[in-house]
Design a protein around this motif. Structure first.
Motif, PDB file in Angstrom:
ATOM      1  N   CYS A   1     -17.128  48.917   7.930  1.00 41.38           N
ATOM      2  CA  CYS A   1     -16.904  49.705   9.151  1.00 41.38           C
ATOM      3  C   CYS A   1     -16.227  51.045   8.853  1.00 41.38           C
ATOM      4  O   CYS A   1     -15.311  51.119   8.048  1.00 41.38           O
ATOM      5  CB  CYS A   1     -16.049  48.901  10.130  1.00 41.38           C
ATOM      6  N   GLU A   2     -16.682  52.087   9.560  1.00 41.03           N
ATOM      7  CA  GLU A   2     -16.125  53.426   9.360  1.00 41.03           C
ATOM      8  C   GLU A   2     -14.672  53.495   9.825  1.00 41.03           C
ATOM      9  O   GLU A   2     -13.897  54.316   9.347  1.00 41.03           O
ATOM     10  CB  GLU A   2     -16.989  54.461  10.089  1.00 41.03           C
TER      11      GLU A   2
ATOM     12  N   GLY B   1     -14.054  46.919  12.132  1.00 43.48           N
ATOM     13  CA  GLY B   1     -15.191  46.170  12.647  1.00 43.48           C
ATOM     14  C   GLY B   1     -15.385  46.515  14.113  1.00 43.48           C
ATOM     15  O   GLY B   1     -15.452  45.638  14.971  1.00 43.48           O
ATOM     16  N   CYS B   2     -15.496  47.836  14.367  1.00 43.49           N
ATOM     17  CA  CYS B   2     -15.512  48.323  15.756  1.00 43.49           C
ATOM     18  C   CYS B   2     -16.757  47.858  16.523  1.00 43.49           C
ATOM     19  O   CYS B   2     -16.722  47.707  17.735  1.00 43.49           O
ATOM     20  CB  CYS B   2     -15.449  49.847  15.771  1.00 43.49           C
ATOM     21  N   GLY B   3     -17.849  47.630  15.798  1.00 37.31           N
ATOM     22  CA  GLY B   3     -19.073  47.191  16.471  1.00 37.31           C
ATOM     23  C   GLY B   3     -19.948  48.345  16.942  1.00 37.31           C
ATOM     24  O   GLY B   3     -21.076  48.132  17.358  1.00 37.31           O
ATOM     25  N   HIS B   4     -19.430  49.567  16.871  1.00 41.55           N
ATOM     26  CA  HIS B   4     -20.185  50.703  17.412  1.00 41.55           C
ATOM     27  C   HIS B   4     -20.668  51.671  16.340  1.00 41.55           C
ATOM     28  O   HIS B   4     -21.671  52.343  16.521  1.00 41.55           O
ATOM     29  CB  HIS B   4     -19.311  51.484  18.404  1.00 41.55           C
ATOM     30  N   CYS B   5     -19.953  51.770  15.224  1.00 41.03           N
ATOM     31  CA  CYS B   5     -20.321  52.776  14.225  1.00 41.03           C
ATOM     32  C   CYS B   5     -21.631  52.367  13.541  1.00 41.03           C
ATOM     33  O   CYS B   5     -22.093  51.233  13.661  1.00 41.03           O
ATOM     34  CB  CYS B   5     -19.203  52.954  13.197  1.00 41.03           C
TER      35      CYS B   5
ATOM     36  N   CYS C   1     -21.297  49.280  11.157  1.00 38.43           N
ATOM     37  CA  CYS C   1     -21.216  48.003  11.874  1.00 38.43           C
ATOM     38  C   CYS C   1     -22.589  47.598  12.403  1.00 38.43           C
ATOM     39  O   CYS C   1     -23.013  46.445  12.246  1.00 38.43           O
ATOM     40  CB  CYS C   1     -20.254  48.110  13.060  1.00 38.43           C
TER      41      CYS C   1
HETATM   42 ZN   LIG Z   1     -17.520  49.979  12.860  1.00 30.41          ZN
END
Ligand SMILES: [Zn+2]
Length: 408
Positions: free
Chosen positions: A83-84, A88-92, A95
């Motif tokens: 993850c950027e 583990g944001c789920g949006h980048c 992910c």
């Molecule tokens: Zn991410």
């Protein structure tokens, strides 16, 4: 909005763990962890390891019962590592590509064959040697690490003992005992719990848009198996078929009926397995022909042995699948007898099969808990026999005959 939900690698079993996009509805984990339900302790452990303060082991063994979400957890962990934002944001981009199975530095293998071959593992070991292309780590996930022979474990061992600095291995298996001790001892083990039915139901509603009532029944019936719950909640008639089987089981009164019922059950397992296996086999064949540049379907002699290997694999896969499906049916039967026992002993526990409550009540009233206990044992014995090499029909007939005459 995050749209791309590619199917992920073939044979992964579920509809593919899509990006979670909209984020959590409850107070549970967020981002890539949102779909790892009912695993608070394990998620905390992974997150700690991925954080800058954590110590990241280079070999992980993720264990847990089938359907508890081992591979979903492994992917979420891999996404967190790439993850950027590091969360583990789920949006980048990182992910989303990890969850979609298209990140260049994350390789995941799942097998629906009986075993993972040495060649497959050799190629993974080679991949593990390469530096990551875009991410901070190279991650290799083996979803069915228990399906390796001792020889294949040895191929893996070197790379797990001395992995290149950026490489992280994630092995998934039902239990640590399923792996060679030499491998096991070099892994950090994370054990997943059986997810609670309420957590599974919530996931089915949020992620898959299932009807809340149906999701609840499906989650109960699946007893913590997320993939199975999803099937019950989304495949028309699947839950009804299960309840019908429960009625048949409780209605058996003679060995003649038992033999008939066993035949039907095994036939259904065969049909269900064939539906999946034949589809995969056809796709594999097509891919093979295409990659060999064959358009007229005529396989030249030089490629025939490869073609035969492919067909043998398909046959083995189907055999395994029939046994897996039948095992699930026997687990269903076990849950029905368990419900009968719950009523007989008046434990107050929730029924796994509320849809057939009436029949279960009837069976409980007319029966003896000692016999029910013995029948539960008989189901487990039948499962063991089928997992060993007893012909499925024979083992199923014997079991149903005992249930029919209530002779534990
Ligand atoms: Zn991410």
């Amino acid at each position: 909005m995050s749209a791309p939900t590619s199917a992920g690698p073939a044979g992964a079993g579920s509809t593919g763990a899509g990006p979670t996009g909209t984020g959590p509805t409850g107070t549970g984990p967020t981002g890539v962890w949102a779909d790892v339900v009912g695993q608070e302790a394990a998620v905390a452990q992974f997150r700690r390891a991925a954080s800058p303060e954590g110590s990241l082991a280079q070999a992980w063994l993720i264990t847990g019962p089938p359907g508890s979400g081992r591979s979903t957890a492994a992917r979420a962990f891999a996404a967190t590592l790439q993850c950027e934002t590091g969360e583990g944001c789920g949006h980048c981009h990182a992910c989303r590509t990890v969850l979609a199975g298209t990140h260049p530095d994350v390789t995941a293998v799942a097998t629906d064959k009986l075993s993972i071959s040495k060649e497959e593992v050799r190629s993974l070991v080679l991949t593990a040697q390469r530096s990551p292309a875009t991410g901070a780590h190279r991650v290799i996930i083996i979803e069915d690490a228990d399906r390796m022979s001792a020889g294949t474990f040895n191929v893996l061992l070197k790379s797990i003992e001395e992995p290149p600095p950026h490489t992280v291995w994630m092995l998934c298996a039902p239990s640590a005992e399923d792996l060679a001790p030499t491998i096991r001892s070099r892994c950090r083990v994370v054990t997943l719990a059986i997810p609670r039915p309420s957590d599974v139901a919530e996931l089915l509603v949020r992620r898959d848009g299932a009807d809340p009532d149906l999701a609840e029944r499906a989650a109960l019936a699946a007893q913590g198996h997320i993939g199975l719950a999803l099937r019950y909640a989304t495949q028309p008639g699947a839950l009804e078929a299960r309840e019908e089987s429960a009625r048949t089981l409780l209605g058996l009164r003679s060995s003649g009926q038992a033999v008939l019922a066993a035949g039907t059950l095994v036939e259904r397992a065969n049909a269900e397995a064939a539906a999946t296996a034949d589809d995969v086999a056809a796709k594999e064949k097509e891919r093979f022909l295409r990659s060999a540049g064959i358009e007229d379907g005529k396989v030249p002699p030089s490629l025939r042995s490869q073609m035969r290997q492919l067909e043998d694999d398909a046959k083995r896969r189907r055999t395994r699948l029939v046994r897996d499906v039948l095992d699930r049916y026997l687990l269903d039967a076990h849950s029905v007898l368990r419900d009968v026992l719950v009523l007989q002993l008046d434990t107050g526990a929730e029924l796994v099969n509320p849809g057939v409550r009436e029949e279960i009540v009837h069976a409980a009233e007319g029966g003896d808990p000692q016999v029910t206990l013995a029948l539960l044992d008989a189901v487990q014995r039948a499962r063991t026999r089928i997992a060993g090499n007893v012909p499925p029909l024979l083992a199923t007939e014997a079991l149903l005959a005992r249930i029919a005459v209530r002779a534990g």
